[in-house]
Design a protein around this motif. Structure first.
Motif, PDB file in Angstrom:
ATOM      1  N   VAL A   1       7.107  13.671   3.962  1.00 13.89           N
ATOM      2  CA  VAL A   1       7.689  14.902   4.492  1.00 13.89           C
ATOM      3  C   VAL A   1       6.808  15.464   5.601  1.00 13.89           C
ATOM      4  O   VAL A   1       7.305  15.901   6.644  1.00 13.89           O
ATOM      5  N   ALA A   2       5.495  15.410   5.373  1.00 13.22           N
ATOM      6  CA  ALA A   2       4.564  15.863   6.414  1.00 13.22           C
ATOM      7  C   ALA A   2       4.803  15.069   7.689  1.00 13.22           C
ATOM      8  O   ALA A   2       4.821  15.617   8.793  1.00 13.22           O
ATOM      9  N   LEU A   3       5.027  13.756   7.536  1.00 13.44           N
ATOM     10  CA  LEU A   3       5.263  12.946   8.722  1.00 13.44           C
ATOM     11  C   LEU A   3       6.563  13.352   9.401  1.00 13.44           C
ATOM     12  O   LEU A   3       6.635  13.450  10.619  1.00 13.44           O
ATOM     13  N   GLY A   4       7.569  13.622   8.584  1.00 11.44           N
ATOM     14  CA  GLY A   4       8.831  14.083   9.142  1.00 11.44           C
ATOM     15  C   GLY A   4       8.668  15.375   9.916  1.00 11.44           C
ATOM     16  O   GLY A   4       9.372  15.625  10.889  1.00 11.44           O
ATOM     17  N   ASN A   5       7.716  16.203   9.484  1.00 13.72           N
ATOM     18  CA  ASN A   5       7.444  17.447  10.199  1.00 13.72           C
ATOM     19  C   ASN A   5       6.681  17.219  11.495  1.00 13.72           C
ATOM     20  O   ASN A   5       6.565  18.130  12.303  1.00 13.72           O
ATOM     21  N   GLY A   6       6.128  16.036  11.650  1.00 13.26           N
ATOM     22  CA  GLY A   6       5.400  15.746  12.881  1.00 13.26           C
ATOM     23  C   GLY A   6       3.899  15.615  12.710  1.00 13.26           C
ATOM     24  O   GLY A   6       3.138  15.770  13.662  1.00 13.26           O
ATOM     25  N   ILE A   7       3.448  15.339  11.480  1.00 12.81           N
ATOM     26  CA  ILE A   7       2.013  15.161  11.234  1.00 12.81           C
ATOM     27  C   ILE A   7       1.755  13.715  10.839  1.00 12.81           C
ATOM     28  O   ILE A   7       2.215  13.259   9.795  1.00 12.81           O
ATOM     29  N   ALA A   8       1.032  12.976  11.675  1.00 11.83           N
ATOM     30  CA  ALA A   8       0.700  11.587  11.359  1.00 11.83           C
ATOM     31  C   ALA A   8      -0.803  11.470  11.163  1.00 11.83           C
ATOM     32  O   ALA A   8      -1.558  12.334  11.590  1.00 11.83           O
ATOM     33  N   ARG A   9      -1.232  10.402  10.512  1.00 14.78           N
ATOM     34  CA  ARG A   9      -2.653  10.291  10.204  1.00 14.78           C
ATOM     35  C   ARG A   9      -3.139   8.843  10.264  1.00 14.78           C
ATOM     36  O   ARG A   9      -2.355   7.904  10.220  1.00 14.78           O
ATOM     37  N   THR A  10      -4.458   8.687  10.329  1.00 14.02           N
ATOM     38  CA  THR A  10      -5.071   7.385  10.073  1.00 14.02           C
ATOM     39  C   THR A  10      -6.047   7.563   8.917  1.00 14.02           C
ATOM     40  O   THR A  10      -6.329   8.687   8.510  1.00 14.02           O
ATOM     41  N   PHE A  11      -6.529   6.440   8.397  1.00 14.39           N
ATOM     42  CA  PHE A  11      -7.388   6.493   7.221  1.00 14.39           C
ATOM     43  C   PHE A  11      -8.827   6.120   7.565  1.00 14.39           C
ATOM     44  O   PHE A  11      -9.084   5.343   8.480  1.00 14.39           O
ATOM     45  N   GLN A  12      -9.723   6.688   6.761  1.00 19.47           N
ATOM     46  CA  GLN A  12     -11.149   6.411   6.947  1.00 19.47           C
ATOM     47  C   GLN A  12     -11.429   4.919   6.750  1.00 19.47           C
ATOM     48  O   GLN A  12     -12.061   4.283   7.585  1.00 19.47           O
ATOM     49  N   ASN A  13     -10.943   4.384   5.618  1.00 17.39           N
ATOM     50  CA  ASN A  13     -11.012   2.937   5.413  1.00 17.39           C
ATOM     51  C   ASN A  13      -9.627   2.429   5.795  1.00 17.39           C
ATOM     52  O   ASN A  13      -8.642   2.733   5.156  1.00 17.39           O
TER      53      ASN A  13
ATOM     54  N   ASN B   1      -6.432  14.948   3.515  1.00 20.13           N
ATOM     55  CA  ASN B   1      -5.501  14.574   2.453  1.00 20.13           C
ATOM     56  C   ASN B   1      -4.672  15.753   1.963  1.00 20.13           C
ATOM     57  O   ASN B   1      -3.518  15.588   1.573  1.00 20.13           O
ATOM     58  N   LEU B   2      -5.254  16.942   1.980  1.00 20.45           N
ATOM     59  CA  LEU B   2      -4.502  18.120   1.561  1.00 20.45           C
ATOM     60  C   LEU B   2      -3.426  18.477   2.583  1.00 20.45           C
ATOM     61  O   LEU B   2      -2.295  18.819   2.222  1.00 20.45           O
ATOM     62  N   VAL B   3      -3.782  18.369   3.852  1.00 23.26           N
ATOM     63  CA  VAL B   3      -2.792  18.678   4.892  1.00 23.26           C
ATOM     64  C   VAL B   3      -1.609  17.722   4.779  1.00 23.26           C
ATOM     65  O   VAL B   3      -0.454  18.115   4.919  1.00 23.26           O
ATOM     66  N   CYS B   4      -1.900  16.440   4.462  1.00 23.91           N
ATOM     67  CA  CYS B   4      -0.835  15.437   4.336  1.00 23.91           C
ATOM     68  C   CYS B   4      -0.162  15.445   2.985  1.00 23.91           C
ATOM     69  O   CYS B   4       0.764  14.675   2.763  1.00 23.91           O
ATOM     70  N   GLY B   5      -0.650  16.245   2.056  1.00 27.16           N
ATOM     71  CA  GLY B   5      -0.002  16.291   0.742  1.00 27.16           C
ATOM     72  C   GLY B   5      -0.253  15.070  -0.113  1.00 27.16           C
ATOM     73  O   GLY B   5       0.572  14.722  -0.954  1.00 27.16           O
ATOM     74  N   VAL B   6      -1.398  14.398   0.084  1.00 27.20           N
ATOM     75  CA  VAL B   6      -1.706  13.234  -0.748  1.00 27.20           C
ATOM     76  C   VAL B   6      -1.915  13.677  -2.194  1.00 27.20           C
ATOM     77  O   VAL B   6      -1.485  13.017  -3.124  1.00 27.20           O
ATOM     78  N   PHE B   7      -2.595  14.797  -2.382  1.00 24.69           N
ATOM     79  CA  PHE B   7      -2.653  15.391  -3.718  1.00 24.69           C
ATOM     80  C   PHE B   7      -2.484  16.898  -3.588  1.00 24.69           C
ATOM     81  O   PHE B   7      -2.666  17.460  -2.507  1.00 24.69           O
ATOM     82  N   PRO B   8      -2.077  17.566  -4.687  1.00 25.08           N
ATOM     83  CA  PRO B   8      -1.763  18.992  -4.600  1.00 25.08           C
ATOM     84  C   PRO B   8      -3.021  19.846  -4.395  1.00 25.08           C
ATOM     85  O   PRO B   8      -4.105  19.474  -4.853  1.00 25.08           O
ATOM     86  N   VAL B   9      -2.852  20.962  -3.729  1.00 19.91           N
ATOM     87  CA  VAL B   9      -3.984  21.853  -3.505  1.00 19.91           C
ATOM     88  C   VAL B   9      -4.259  22.629  -4.798  1.00 19.91           C
ATOM     89  O   VAL B   9      -3.370  22.826  -5.620  1.00 19.91           O
ATOM     90  N   THR B  10      -5.524  23.047  -4.965  1.00 14.16           N
ATOM     91  CA  THR B  10      -5.856  23.900  -6.113  1.00 14.16           C
ATOM     92  C   THR B  10      -5.471  25.336  -5.798  1.00 14.16           C
ATOM     93  O   THR B  10      -4.953  26.057  -6.650  1.00 14.16           O
TER      94      THR B  10
ATOM     95  N   ASP C   1       0.850  -1.185   0.000  1.00 13.09           N
ATOM     96  CA  ASP C   1       0.000   0.000   0.000  1.00 13.09           C
ATOM     97  C   ASP C   1       0.889   1.238   0.000  1.00 13.09           C
ATOM     98  O   ASP C   1       1.438   1.620   1.021  1.00 13.09           O
ATOM     99  N   GLU C   2       1.013   1.841  -1.177  1.00 13.41           N
ATOM    100  CA  GLU C   2       1.944   2.958  -1.301  1.00 13.41           C
ATOM    101  C   GLU C   2       1.519   4.161  -0.471  1.00 13.41           C
ATOM    102  O   GLU C   2       2.339   4.813   0.158  1.00 13.41           O
ATOM    103  N   LEU C   3       0.223   4.443  -0.451  1.00 18.24           N
ATOM    104  CA  LEU C   3      -0.234   5.624   0.292  1.00 18.24           C
ATOM    105  C   LEU C   3      -0.011   5.447   1.789  1.00 18.24           C
ATOM    106  O   LEU C   3       0.481   6.354   2.468  1.00 18.24           O
ATOM    107  N   ALA C   4      -0.336   4.261   2.281  1.00 13.19           N
ATOM    108  CA  ALA C   4      -0.110   4.016   3.704  1.00 13.19           C
ATOM    109  C   ALA C   4       1.378   4.078   4.026  1.00 13.19           C
ATOM    110  O   ALA C   4       1.780   4.619   5.058  1.00 13.19           O
ATOM    111  N   ALA C   5       2.204   3.535   3.126  1.00 15.70           N
ATOM    112  CA  ALA C   5       3.651   3.552   3.366  1.00 15.70           C
ATOM    113  C   ALA C   5       4.162   4.986   3.444  1.00 15.70           C
ATOM    114  O   ALA C   5       4.938   5.340   4.332  1.00 15.70           O
ATOM    115  N   GLN C   6       3.697   5.811   2.519  1.00 12.07           N
ATOM    116  CA  GLN C   6       4.093   7.219   2.529  1.00 12.07           C
ATOM    117  C   GLN C   6       3.650   7.899   3.809  1.00 12.07           C
ATOM    118  O   GLN C   6       4.360   8.715   4.379  1.00 12.07           O
ATOM    119  N   SER C   7       2.458   7.532   4.251  1.00 15.57           N
ATOM    120  CA  SER C   7       1.886   8.200   5.416  1.00 15.57           C
ATOM    121  C   SER C   7       2.573   7.824   6.708  1.00 15.57           C
ATOM    122  O   SER C   7       2.410   8.515   7.704  1.00 15.57           O
TER     123      SER C   7
END
Lengths: 301, 259
Positions: free
Chosen positions: B72-84, B45-54, A172-178
Motif C-alpha cells: 500500500v505504501a508503494l501504491g501511495n508512491g513510496i519505494a525503497r531499497t534494502f540494506q542487505n 521499515n516503519l515508514v514502509c509498514g514492514v512492522f506496526p509502530v508502537t 522473498d515475500e518482503l521484497a515482493a511486498q516492497s
C-alpha cells in the motif's frame, strides 16, 4: 492392453494433482490440502453424473469450481500463517475434508438400487464411462486431453507476468511486498487455482476408478501431490510430469516384480534422486542449457 | 511531504525508535545518519509498514499512512531499497523489473488482463527504460543472483524506481561500494532528485555521500533524534561527534535532546 491404458490414466490423474501443488509451491507454500480438494472434486463430480445424470465435463468443472471456491475461502485464514504452520494447517484441513466424506451419506433409490455416497463404504458405481461405452483407451485419451490442457495453461502462465509474480513471492515475500505486490491476493489466487486443478483431478479419478472412498484421499495422496513438483523441479511444469512418470511409472509399477523389496527400494530411490538432483530433475542449469539450445537452433534456421 | 510524529518502535525492552519527529520536504534529499543500531533502518521499515509502530504516526502528502502494509505504501508512491540487497535472485534481471511495475500510473489505468497476464506495452517499455538507466541492458536474461555486487545494487535501485515513486527510501545504498561507485551513486541521486523530482530519504554511513548530496540531515542515536540541520551544521554538532566518537566518562551516557 487394458493394463497399460489403466496405467496411463493413473499417470494422467497424478500429473494433474501434482500440477495443483506446483502452482502453490511457486509462491513458496507447501500445501497438504491437495488430497482434500481432490476429494471434493471427486465426490461432487461423481454425485452430479450419478445422481443428477450430468455429462462428465460439466460435472468435473463444477467439482473443480467447488474445490477452488473452498480453497479461496480457506486460503484467507490459512495463508495468514506461512511455512511449516501453513503446511500443518492445510494438513488438518485435508483430514477434515476426508473425515467429512467419511461421515457423509446421501443415497437415493433408482431402479431398485441405492446409489450415492455412503460414509465409510464409499461412493460406489460411478459408472459414467462404462454406461456410455467408453473404452479404456478412450478414457485414457480423455484424461490426457485434460493433462495437456492444464499443462499448457500453466506453461503459458509461467511465462506471463503472473508467473514471475508468483515466483517473486516464493523467493522473498518482503521484497515482493516492497515492490507493490499484494501478498495475500497472490497467495490466495495461487491456492485457489491449485484447489480448482486438484478438484478437476478428483473428478476424473472418481470416474475412472468408478469407486471412491475417504481412504483414497489421505495423507499419502497429499504427500505424493507435493512430492511430484518438488522431485521434478519448480522451473517448469514438465518437471512434475517427469516425476510422476518416475514415481508411478518406474518405482510403483515398474518395480512390481520385486515384491516386498519394492517398498524398501521405493524410499531409497527417492532419497537417491533428491541427492543427485537437489533442485529437482529439471533445475536452473537444465532450463538454461535447453534455452541456449533452443536459441541456437532458432538462430541457425 | 513525509512527516513522522512521535514515531516509536519497541522490540521488547529495546527502544529501537523512540519518539522520533522528522519532516521531509518535497524535493529534498534528506539524510538520516547515526551509529549502528541507532534506529535508522527501523525508521525506514516503519515508514514502509514492514512492522506496526508502537506509537506515533506517519503521514505522507498530508494523509495518515501509519501501519499501511508495504504494497500500500508503494501504491501511495513510496519505494525503497534494502540494506542487505533483496533481489529475486532466481528471476532474470528483466523479470525483476517486470514484477515491480506496480506504480500508480501502471496499475490504475489498466484492466486485469494486461496488468497481470500479458504485461502491456507500457510496462514493457518501462522495463526497457529502467534497464537502460541501470546500465544492465546486456544482462537482461541473466538471473539476478549471478550479477556482481555493484550491479545488484544498481538493479535494486532500478527496481525501486520501476514504480515511479514520489519518495524513495534508500537504506545504505553505498554500503560496500568503492569510492568510484560512490561518486556514480552521488551523481545518480542528484539526477533523480533534480531531473525526476523524486524526494529521497537517504540512510547512510558513508559520509562522503551524505554530506555532499543531502540538503538536510537528522542524526539519530539510541532511537532518538540528537540533531538536525544542514550538512555543515551537523558536521559541527557536538552531540553528533560524541555519538560517533564517544565521549569522556564523567559526562554520563544519556543521549537525547537537541543541542
Amino acid at each position: 492392453m487394458d493394463f497399460i491404458w489403466g496405467l496411463v490414466q493413473i499417470l494422467g490423474v497424478h500429473t494433474i494433482i501434482g500440477l495443483s501443488a506446483y502452482v502453490i509451491l511457486l509462491t513458496g507454500q507447501v500445501s497438504m490440502a491437495q488430497a482434500g480438494f481432490c476429494a471434493i472434486g471427486a465426490y461432487i463430480a461423481g454425485m452430479l453424473t450419478v445422481l443428477a445424470e450430468w455429462h462428465i465435463i460439466p460435472g468435473m468443472l463444477v467439482g473443480g469450481l467447488a474445490a477452488g471456491a473452498l480453497a479461496c475461502v480457506v486460503g484467507f485464514p490459512a495463508l495468514r500463517v506461512k511455512g511449516l504452520m501453513f503446511t500443518v494447517a492445510t494438513l488438518a484441513f485435508g483430514e477434515f475434508v476426508r473425515l467429512f466424506w467419511f461421515n457423509f451419506d446421501y443415497q437415493i433409490s433408482r431402479g431398485g438400487f441405492e446409489i450415492g455416497p455412503l460414509g465409510g463404504e464409499g461412493f460406489r458405481q460411478i459408472r459414467f464411462f462404462p454406461e456410455n461405452g467408453w473404452s479404456t483407451l478412450e478414457v485414457a485419451i480423455f484424461v490426457w486431453v485434460w493433462v495437456i490442457l492444464i499443462m499448457a495453461i500453466l506453461w503459458w502462465m509461467d511465462r506471463s507476468r503472473i508467473g514471475a509474480v508468483l515466483r517473486a513471492v516464493g523467493e522473498d515475500e518482503l521484497a515482493a511486498q516492497s515492490v507493490g505486490i499484494n501478498l495475500t491476493a497472490v497467495k490466495v489466487t495461487a491456492f485457489t487455482i491449485g484447489g480448482f486443478i486438484a478438484g478437476l483431478g478428483g473428478g476424473i479419478y472418481a470416474h475412472y476408478t468408478t469407486h471412491v472412498e475417504h481412504l483414497n484421499f489421505g495423507v499419502l495422496l497429499a504427500t505424493f501431490a507435493i512430492a511430484y513438483p518438488i522431485l521434478g523441479g519448480l522451473r517448469t511444469v514438465v518437471g512434475t510430469l517427469l516425476a510422476v512418470l518416475f514415481i508411478q511409472g518406474v518405482l510403483v509399477e515398474g518395480l512390481r516384480f520385486l515384491g516386498d523389496l519394492r517398498n524398501i527400494l521405493f524410499g531409497a530411490f527417492i532419497v537417491l534422486a533428491m541427492n543427485l538432483r537437489p533442485a529437482g530433475f529439471i533445475d536452473a542449469r537444465v532450463t538454461r542449457a535447453l534455452g541456449r539450445l533452443f536459441r541456437a537452433e532458432r538462430g541457425g534456421a | 511531504m513525509l512527516e513522522l510524529r512521535g514515531l516509536s518502535k519497541h522490540f521488547g525492552g529495546v527502544r529501537a525508535v523512540d519518539g522520533l519527529d522528522v519532516t521531509v520536504e518535497r524535493g529534498q534529499i534528506f539524510g538520516l545518519i547515526g551509529p549502528n543500531g541507532s534506529g535508522k533502518s527501523t525508521t525506514v521499515n516503519l515508514v514502509c509498514g514492514v512492522f506496526p509502530v508502537t506509537a506515533g504516526s506517519v503521514s505522507f502528502e498530508g494523509a495518515e499512512i501509519t501501519n499501511s502494509p508495504p504494497h500500500v505504501a508503494l501504491g501511495n508512491g513510496i519505494a525503497r531499497t534494502f540494506q542487505n540487497i533483496r533481489l529475486f535472485s532466481e528471476l532474470t534481471v528483466w523479470q525483476n523489473l517486470w514484477v515491480a511495475q506496480n506504480g500508480q500510473e501502471s496499475v490504475r489505468s489498466q484492466g486485469f488482463f494486461s496488468r497481470w497476464l500479458s504485461g502491456n506495452r507500457g510496462q514493457r517499455a518501462s522495463v526497457e527504460e529502467q534497464l537502460e538507466f541501470s546500465g544492465l541492458a546486456d544482462k537482461r536474461d541473466e538471473p539476478a543472483g549471478s550479477l556482481a555486487f555493484g550491479e545488484q545494487r544498481r538493479l535494486e535501485l532500478a527496481r525501486a524506481l520501476a514504480a515511479r515513486p514520489k519518495l524513495l527510501l534508500l537504506d545504505e545504498p553505498a554500503a560496500g561500494m568503492n569510492l568510484e561507485e560512490v561518486k556514480q551513486l552521488d551523481e545518480r541521486l542528484r539526477w533523480l532528485n533534480e531531473q525526476q523530482g523524486i524526494t529521497i530519504l537517504l540512510v547512510e554511513h558513508v559520509m562522503e555521500l551524505v554530506m555532499g548530496v543531502t540538503h538536510r540531515i537528522a542524526a539519530l542515536n539510541f532511537g532518538r533524534k540528537i540533531a538536525e540541520g544542514s550538512p555543515a551544521e551537523i558536521q559541527q554538532n557536538q552531540a553528533v561527534q560524541e555519538a560517533y566518537l564517544g565521549r569522556s566518562e564523567e559526562e554520563g551516557d544519556e543521549g537525547g535532546g537537541s543541542s
